[in-house]
Scaffold this motif. Structure first.
Motif, mmCIF file in Angstrom:
data_model
loop_
_atom_site.group_PDB
_atom_site.id
_atom_site.type_symbol
_atom_site.label_atom_id
_atom_site.label_comp_id
_atom_site.label_asym_id
_atom_site.label_seq_id
_atom_site.Cartn_x
_atom_site.Cartn_y
_atom_site.Cartn_z
ATOM 1 N N THR A 1 -34.145 -31.602 -49.025
ATOM 2 C CA THR A 1 -34.350 -32.696 -48.990
ATOM 3 C C THR A 1 -33.106 -33.629 -49.344
ATOM 4 O O THR A 1 -32.683 -33.963 -50.193
ATOM 5 N N ARG B 1 -41.418 -38.263 -44.214
ATOM 6 C CA ARG B 1 -40.143 -37.527 -44.141
ATOM 7 C C ARG B 1 -39.870 -37.328 -42.750
ATOM 8 O O ARG B 1 -41.073 -35.897 -42.459
ATOM 9 N N ASP C 1 -37.786 -23.943 -48.546
ATOM 10 C CA ASP C 1 -38.484 -24.150 -49.456
ATOM 11 C C ASP C 1 -37.744 -23.794 -50.895
ATOM 12 O O ASP C 1 -37.358 -22.694 -51.147
ATOM 13 N N ARG D 1 -36.246 -33.647 -44.404
ATOM 14 C CA ARG D 1 -37.007 -32.496 -44.905
ATOM 15 C C ARG D 1 -36.386 -31.677 -44.289
ATOM 16 O O ARG D 1 -36.391 -31.493 -43.580
ATOM 17 N N VAL E 1 -38.881 -34.080 -40.818
ATOM 18 C CA VAL E 1 -38.501 -32.762 -40.260
ATOM 19 C C VAL E 1 -37.445 -32.352 -39.836
ATOM 20 O O VAL E 1 -37.747 -32.508 -38.617
#
Length: 167
Positions: free
Chosen positions: A45, A104, A63, A58, A106
């Protein structure tokens, strides 16, 4: 007819031989923004400045470890080293972009030299392919290569995925 088939085969195969980090997708109905990275929240992020307005973005398909998790600070530092203070291109799905539950944007993020930050984080072994939200074979292959080469968090014998750490 043969030329058309050859061209289609060539275009299909070129995706396997041209490094993925040098391909910027060109699709209709996607949001493309040039912004400056002004902050790094964690390994997946960033905060950017778009016409004097801060916006949180993001990184799509990945992840990264949480800040309090093993490799969390390393992941954040890597993303900072790659992008802080730089002008980047965001590419998000749809004309108005794609947003997560926290509001956010993406997106995939590209440096001026067309290197994709999302892919670089996977290559360096500092993020997981977020299969729950991404079906990309390219990202799956990048994670598998990092695992195989035991780079970044894959040096750990039992790495814990961020989605399990957050529970």
């Amino acid at each position: 007819m043969q030329k058309s088939i050859f061209l289609l085969v060539f275009l299909f195969l070129s995706n396997f031989f041209i490094p993925a980090s040098f391909q910027i997708p060109q699709q209709p109905n996607q949001l493309v923004l040039k912004v400056k990275v002004i902050g790094i929240k964690d390994g997946d992020t960033v905060e950017v400045l778009y016409y004097q307005l801060p916006m949180v973005v993001r990184l799509e398909h990945i992840d990264a470890p949480e800040k309090k998790q093993a490799f969390g600070t390393v992941s954040k530092q890597k993303l900072s080293d790659l992008s802080f203070g730089k002008t980047v291109t965001l590419i998000s799905k749809g004309k108005k972009g794609s947003y997560d539950a926290r509001g956010r944007l993406v997106a995939e993020i590209y440096l001026e030299n067309k290197v994709c930050l999302n892919k670089e984080m996977l290559k360096s072994g500092l993020a997981w392919h977020y299969k729950k939200y991404s079906k990309s074979e390219v990202y799956a292959q990048l994670e598998n290569a990092a695992r195989k080469n035991r780079v970044g968090l894959w040096t750990d014998k039992n790495p814990v995925a961020p989605w399990n750490f957050r529970r």
